[in-house]
Scaffold this active site. Structure first.
Site, short mmCIF file in Angstrom:
data_model
loop_
_atom_site.label_atom_id
_atom_site.label_comp_id
_atom_site.label_asym_id
_atom_site.label_seq_id
_atom_site.Cartn_x
_atom_site.Cartn_y
_atom_site.Cartn_z
N LYS A 91 0.79 -1.06 0.01
CA LYS A 91 -0.01 0.10 0.11
C LYS A 91 1.01 1.18 -0.05
CE LYS A 91 -4.55 0.82 0.35
NZ LYS A 91 -5.61 -0.17 -0.34
N GLY A 191 -21.49 6.06 4.71
CA GLY A 191 -20.44 6.53 3.59
C GLY A 191 -20.90 6.03 2.17
N VAL A 192 -21.55 6.83 1.71
CA VAL A 192 -22.18 6.54 0.01
C VAL A 192 -21.12 7.16 -1.07
CG1 VAL A 192 -24.42 5.63 1.01
CG2 VAL A 192 -23.82 8.11 0.69
N VAL A 195 -17.72 3.59 -3.38
CA VAL A 195 -18.27 2.10 -3.09
C VAL A 195 -19.72 2.35 -2.78
CG1 VAL A 195 -18.09 -0.21 -2.17
CG2 VAL A 195 -16.04 1.28 -3.06
N GLY A 196 -20.00 3.02 -1.89
CA GLY A 196 -21.21 3.00 -1.09
C GLY A 196 -22.41 3.21 -1.98
N HIS A 197 -22.28 4.04 -2.98
CA HIS A 197 -23.60 4.37 -3.87
C HIS A 197 -23.89 3.42 -4.95
CE1 HIS A 197 -20.85 5.91 -7.22
NE2 HIS A 197 -21.83 5.59 -7.70
#
Length: 367
Positions: A91, A191-192, A195-197
């Site tokens: 990372k 959290g949208v 990824v969230g949405h």
């Protein structure tokens, strides 16, 4: 206390002496002309070149950035092992506010540092970096994934990340309630964003009752304007207390499961896209003691890394989606192993991943 380099001694202790360490290599990168300050951490290359994204974030200090890189790299080793990929874990983090300091020159300088590792580390997108950024990095480094289709890449990996989390939710439902359907289940998503949405779309399509929150009002508004039945709540503190919540999905930054949140969490399942959801060792036991089923984050959010790994071999979306679908079976296998060994699912996943890395390292030494 600092060491002879001026780095906080606890960082070096983590690297060389703690169970959270064991990293093969940590590179500190600086380019004064562009203002780049970055950390590249390689935890393991036992299974192959380390693969993991680049996080661009305004850390409070350098020690915090190093610690995050170490934790995230270690998590990628386990994620890639559980996803069945021939990649180790790595990372990178770039220090700074991407809205203020991200420039083409800085990204090119970063690309040169990644290239200097000669393929031991393959980078991709993460928090604060996007497909367009990887296109720039790729101009200096061929070991770059998450690029745009126009530049030979697969594009946005959040689509399959969300799909994998959705499969993890279905597996959790199968294990706990005897049916993988999420219809009428209350699911709370913290959290949208990237990824969230996408996760909301899967859940709404299946008929789940979805609650959302995000620190960005525009992200929430985008969801509620598109889906009138989705319920927005003020913050995560309110979300985790929603009455009758079936599944809680942390999809923002890590550390969401801690000594303050676990005791008040109403959900029966935790399954989300965020990395490093457990704030410290022992939280997995706290969840188990409360009867909350935890789907290990690095298992269910592996859809994105499956996609970027495939990009190295000529991207095929349907092939990747088929691999991401197996997250359902992998999650069920972890729950079964946890029950068999009498340990939390997080510990069971660790054991399976560690065995794969151990076997690969032993095979390499035998050659």
């Amino acid at each position: 206390m600092t060491d002879v380099t001026g780095a906080p001694a606890d960082v070096l202790h983590t690297l060389f002496h703690s169970d959270q360490g064991g990293h093969e290599q940590v590179v500190l990168c600086q380019d004064r002309a562009s203002g780049l300050k970055a950390v590249i951490a390689l935890h393991s290359t036992a299974l192959g070149p380390a693969l993991g994204g680049t996080r661009f974030y305004p850390y409070a200090n350098e020690a915090e950035a190093v610690a995050d890189a170490l934790n995230l790299a270690r998590g990628m080793s386990y994620k890639n092992a559980m996803a069945g990929l021939d990649h180790g874990g790595g990372k990178a983090v770039i220090i700074g506010d991407p809205e203020r300091v991200k420039t083409e020159e800085l990204l090119l300088a970063y690309g040169r540092f990644v290239a200097s590792l000669g393929g031991r580390y393959v980078t991709a997108c993460d928090v604060g970096t996007y497909v367009a950024d990887m296109d720039v990095v790729a101009r200096e480094c061929r070991w770059t994934t998450g690029r745009s289709p126009e530049n030979g890449g697969a594009g946005d990996s959040s689509v399959l990340t969300a799909y994998g989390v959705y499969q993890g939710m279905r597996a959790s439902a199968q294990h706990l309630w005897g049916d993988p359907s999420l219809r009428a289940k209350r699911v709370g998503i913290a959290g949208v964003g990237k990824v969230g949405h996408h996760l909301v779309e899967h859940l709404v399509k299946e008929g789940a009752e979805v609650f959302v929150t995000d620190v960005r009002e525009d992200a929430v508004r985008r969801i509620t304007e598109r889906h009138r039945d989705v319920i927005a709540v003020k913050d995560t503190d309110e979300l985790i207390r929603v009455d009758g919540l079936g599944i809680y999905a942390p999809c923002a930054l890590g550390g969401a499961l801690n000594d303050e949140t676990v005791p008040v969490l109403t959900a029966e399942v935790v399954c989300g896209a965020a990395n490093n959801q457990l704030a410290h060792p022992g939280v997995e036991k706290d969840l188990a003691d409360r009867g909350i089923l935890y789907a290990p984050d690095y298992v269910v959010n592996a859809g994105g890394v499956i996609q970027v790994a495939d990009e190295l071999h000529g991207f095929d979306f349907e092939r990747c989606k088929a691999k991401a679908s197996k997250i359902f079976d992998t999650t069920l296998a972890i729950f079964a192993r946890a029950k068999e060994d009498g340990i939390p699912p997080a510990a069971a996943a660790d054991r399976i991943a560690e065995q794969r890395m151990h076997d690969a390292a032993r095979a390499r030494r035998a050659r």
